[in-house]
Design a protein around this motif. Structure first.
Motif, PDB file in Angstrom:
ATOM      1  N   UNK A 201       0.833  -1.203   0.000  1.00  0.00           N
ATOM      2  CA  UNK A 201       0.000   0.000   0.000  1.00  0.00           C
ATOM      3  C   UNK A 201       0.866   1.250   0.000  1.00  0.00           C
ATOM      4  N   UNK A 202       0.631   2.130  -0.964  1.00  0.00           N
ATOM      5  CA  UNK A 202       1.282   3.438  -0.998  1.00  0.00           C
ATOM      6  C   UNK A 202       0.436   4.429  -0.205  1.00  0.00           C
ATOM      7  N   UNK A 203       1.078   5.226   0.645  1.00  0.00           N
ATOM      8  CA  UNK A 203       0.364   6.172   1.498  1.00  0.00           C
ATOM      9  C   UNK A 203       0.813   7.587   1.160  1.00  0.00           C
ATOM     10  N   UNK A 204      -0.138   8.431   0.797  1.00  0.00           N
ATOM     11  CA  UNK A 204       0.170   9.823   0.471  1.00  0.00           C
ATOM     12  C   UNK A 204       0.336  10.651   1.738  1.00  0.00           C
ATOM     13  N   UNK A 205       1.159  11.672   1.657  1.00  0.00           N
ATOM     14  CA  UNK A 205       1.193  12.669   2.716  1.00  0.00           C
ATOM     15  C   UNK A 205       0.007  13.601   2.572  1.00  0.00           C
ATOM     16  N   UNK A 206      -0.209  14.413   3.580  1.00  0.00           N
ATOM     17  CA  UNK A 206      -1.306  15.379   3.523  1.00  0.00           C
ATOM     18  C   UNK A 206      -0.884  16.663   2.818  1.00  0.00           C
ATOM     19  N   UNK A 207       0.306  17.133   3.120  1.00  0.00           N
ATOM     20  CA  UNK A 207       0.748  18.455   2.693  1.00  0.00           C
ATOM     21  C   UNK A 207       1.560  18.396   1.402  1.00  0.00           C
ATOM     22  N   UNK A 208       1.742  19.533   0.725  1.00  0.00           N
ATOM     23  CA  UNK A 208       2.626  19.560  -0.439  1.00  0.00           C
ATOM     24  C   UNK A 208       4.009  19.018  -0.074  1.00  0.00           C
ATOM     25  N   UNK A 209       4.574  18.210  -0.963  1.00  0.00           N
ATOM     26  CA  UNK A 209       5.896  17.613  -0.758  1.00  0.00           C
ATOM     27  C   UNK A 209       5.942  16.789   0.527  1.00  0.00           C
ATOM     28  N   UNK A 210       4.772  16.222   0.925  1.00  0.00           N
ATOM     29  CA  UNK A 210       4.674  15.435   2.159  1.00  0.00           C
ATOM     30  C   UNK A 210       5.213  16.203   3.352  1.00  0.00           C
ATOM     31  N   UNK A 211       4.954  17.499   3.364  1.00  0.00           N
ATOM     32  CA  UNK A 211       5.314  18.336   4.502  1.00  0.00           C
ATOM     33  C   UNK A 211       6.681  18.960   4.444  1.00  0.00           C
ATOM     34  N   UNK A 212       7.539  18.532   3.508  1.00  0.00           N
ATOM     35  CA  UNK A 212       8.889  19.115   3.371  1.00  0.00           C
ATOM     36  C   UNK A 212       9.608  19.182   4.716  1.00  0.00           C
ATOM     37  N   UNK A 213       9.682  17.994   5.382  1.00  0.00           N
ATOM     38  CA  UNK A 213      10.370  17.873   6.685  1.00  0.00           C
ATOM     39  C   UNK A 213       9.804  18.825   7.731  1.00  0.00           C
ATOM     40  N   UNK A 214       8.510  19.059   7.653  1.00  0.00           N
ATOM     41  CA  UNK A 214       7.848  19.897   8.649  1.00  0.00           C
ATOM     42  C   UNK A 214       7.719  21.351   8.274  1.00  0.00           C
ATOM     43  N   UNK A 215       8.365  21.773   7.211  1.00  0.00           N
ATOM     44  CA  UNK A 215       8.301  23.189   6.821  1.00  0.00           C
ATOM     45  C   UNK A 215       6.972  23.551   6.166  1.00  0.00           C
ATOM     46  N   UNK A 216       6.275  22.551   5.633  1.00  0.00           N
ATOM     47  CA  UNK A 216       4.985  22.797   4.986  1.00  0.00           C
ATOM     48  C   UNK A 216       3.846  22.086   5.728  1.00  0.00           C
ATOM     49  N   UNK A 217       4.051  21.801   6.998  1.00  0.00           N
ATOM     50  CA  UNK A 217       3.030  21.120   7.788  1.00  0.00           C
ATOM     51  C   UNK A 217       3.623  19.935   8.531  1.00  0.00           C
ATOM     52  N   UNK A 218       3.074  19.630   9.693  1.00  0.00           N
ATOM     53  CA  UNK A 218       3.659  18.596  10.548  1.00  0.00           C
ATOM     54  C   UNK A 218       2.809  17.325  10.632  1.00  0.00           C
ATOM     55  N   UNK A 219       1.715  17.237   9.887  1.00  0.00           N
ATOM     56  CA  UNK A 219       0.875  16.041   9.977  1.00  0.00           C
ATOM     57  C   UNK A 219       1.644  14.766   9.618  1.00  0.00           C
ATOM     58  N   UNK A 242       4.264   9.613   0.936  1.00  0.00           N
ATOM     59  CA  UNK A 242       4.829  10.074  -0.323  1.00  0.00           C
ATOM     60  C   UNK A 242       4.137  11.361  -0.777  1.00  0.00           C
ATOM     61  N   UNK A 243       4.852  12.266  -1.423  1.00  0.00           N
ATOM     62  CA  UNK A 243       4.195  13.459  -1.981  1.00  0.00           C
ATOM     63  C   UNK A 243       3.138  13.057  -3.005  1.00  0.00           C
ATOM     64  N   UNK A 244       1.934  13.573  -2.852  1.00  0.00           N
ATOM     65  CA  UNK A 244       0.835  13.155  -3.720  1.00  0.00           C
ATOM     66  C   UNK A 244       1.038  13.565  -5.167  1.00  0.00           C
ATOM     67  N   UNK A 245       1.814  14.638  -5.400  1.00  0.00           N
ATOM     68  CA  UNK A 245       1.976  15.090  -6.789  1.00  0.00           C
ATOM     69  C   UNK A 245       2.915  14.206  -7.597  1.00  0.00           C
ATOM     70  N   UNK A 246       3.703  13.349  -6.933  1.00  0.00           N
ATOM     71  CA  UNK A 246       4.586  12.444  -7.661  1.00  0.00           C
ATOM     72  C   UNK A 246       4.297  10.973  -7.369  1.00  0.00           C
ATOM     73  N   UNK A 247       3.341  10.690  -6.508  1.00  0.00           N
ATOM     74  CA  UNK A 247       3.014   9.312  -6.145  1.00  0.00           C
ATOM     75  C   UNK A 247       2.460   8.532  -7.335  1.00  0.00           C
ATOM     76  N   UNK A 248       1.593   9.170  -8.131  1.00  0.00           N
ATOM     77  CA  UNK A 248       0.880   8.461  -9.196  1.00  0.00           C
ATOM     78  C   UNK A 248       1.718   8.399 -10.473  1.00  0.00           C
TER      79      UNK A 248
END
Length: 330
Positions: A201-219, A242-248
């Motif tokens: 199973x591939x799991x997407x992050x919530x934020x752009x770039x999967x949060x960018x190490x916390x700089x774009x969100x900590x979820x 994984x970042x949703x924009x490159x996961x697919x």
């Protein structure tokens, strides 16, 4: 119960394309390996059948009958006009769902397949009863604490961590307990319903770039990653977040059995681009099998015969496959 799977089709919003799609599929598939039971108003189905040039001269449904197609009649409250919503028929739509749910729970039906409904007119016609969609209604009426919405099509299986929520509410709705349950349901149903012994199973992050190490969100750091680590320790194969924009893309998808997106419009636009008209909505975690079309009521096409039956046909095919798998595992 007969040896052939019995599939109940709820014919959906009476002003929409559901009734005519149901009769078209049933008329074309009378010799199929499954039995079809159309749940709806007999006169409505006959009228829509005539409008699209097919016959709906099917018998009333009787449990245990060998009839390839039959009708479980539920009367409309008010005559339906194609393309014109009528809140007076809102309760009728829910009654068709209740009949299918009860039949599945009682073992009369092996699965239910739902034609599209209109959430707004149900809420308008049933004051005091908030209706957010099939998924949530089925969970409530089967006493299921949590379900998972998944769409199948275009070679993809995309499940959702949250479903019909305003975007502003998504982050607050994500929590570790819910995510553990969602992934556990997804894992279990991929194994039991699809026969995949060790799902990947591939799991997407919530934020752009999967949060960018916390700089774009900590979820990702605070919720998603700890849940994935916990479940990996039990043997689950989870890749991400994984970042949703490159996961697919093929390098990820070619070895994956499913994707978990964090919210509705993160994962479903990709799947619908790949499969629209042939996609299937599947509710995981229920004690029954339920599939549905991937489109809405298409009021502008109702009664014209121009609506595409592909998604309903795909939903029936998947429901039949899952019913056979369920019988084999029982």
């Amino acid at each position: 119960m007969t040896t052939r799977p019995v599939l109940a089709i709820t014919t959906g919003e009476p002003a929409g394309v559901g009734p005519e799609l149901a009769v078209q599929v049933a008329a074309a598939e009378a010799s199929r390996a499954e039995q079809l039971v159309l749940i709806g108003d007999r006169d409505l189905l006959a009228a829509r059948a005539a409008a699209v040039g097919v016959s709906a001269d099917w018998p009333d449904f009787v449990a245990g009958s060998a009839a390839p197609v039959s009708i479980l009649h539920i009367p409309l409250a008010h005559p339906a006009v194609a393309g014109k919503l009528d809140p007076a028929n809102a309760r009728y739509v829910l009654d068709t769902l209740d009949a299918a749910i009860d039949g599945c729970l009682d073992g009369v039906f092996d699965a239910m397949v739902t034609a599209p409904i209109h959430k707004g007119v149900i809420n308008d016609g049933c004051p005091g009863q908030f209706f957010s969609g099939h998924t949530e209604y089925l969970a409530e009426h089967t006493n299921t604490h949590q379900v998972v919405m998944m769409l199948v099509g275009g070679g993809l299986r995309v499940a959702l961590a949250t479903t019909h929520l305003p975007l502003a509410d998504v982050a607050a709705a994500l929590n570790a307990e819910s995510l553990v349950t969602t992934l556990s349901i997804l894992q279990a149903d991929l194994q039991s319903k699809f026969g995949i012994a060790e799902p990947r199973i591939l799991v997407a992050g919530l934020n752009p770039h999967a949060g960018e190490s916390g700089h774009l969100g900590r979820e990702e750091i605070d919720i998603i990653e700890p849940v994935l680590e916990k479940l990996r320790a039990t043997g689950m194969q989870l890749i991400g977040p994984l970042p949703a924009d490159t996961l697919f893309q093929p390098k990820y998808l070619q070895t994956a059995d499913a994707v978990l997106a964090m919210y509705h419009d993160q994962g479903l636009p990709v799947l619908k681009y790949a499969s629209f008209g042939q996609g299937v909505n599947l509710t995981l975690g229920l004690p029954i099998i339920r599939t549905s079309v991937d489109h809405g009521t298409a009021l502008d096409l109702a009664g014209t015969g121009q609506a595409d039956v592909g998604s309903l046909q795909a939903a029936l095919t998947l429901a039949a496959q899952l019913a056979v798998n369920h019988r084999a595992a029982a």
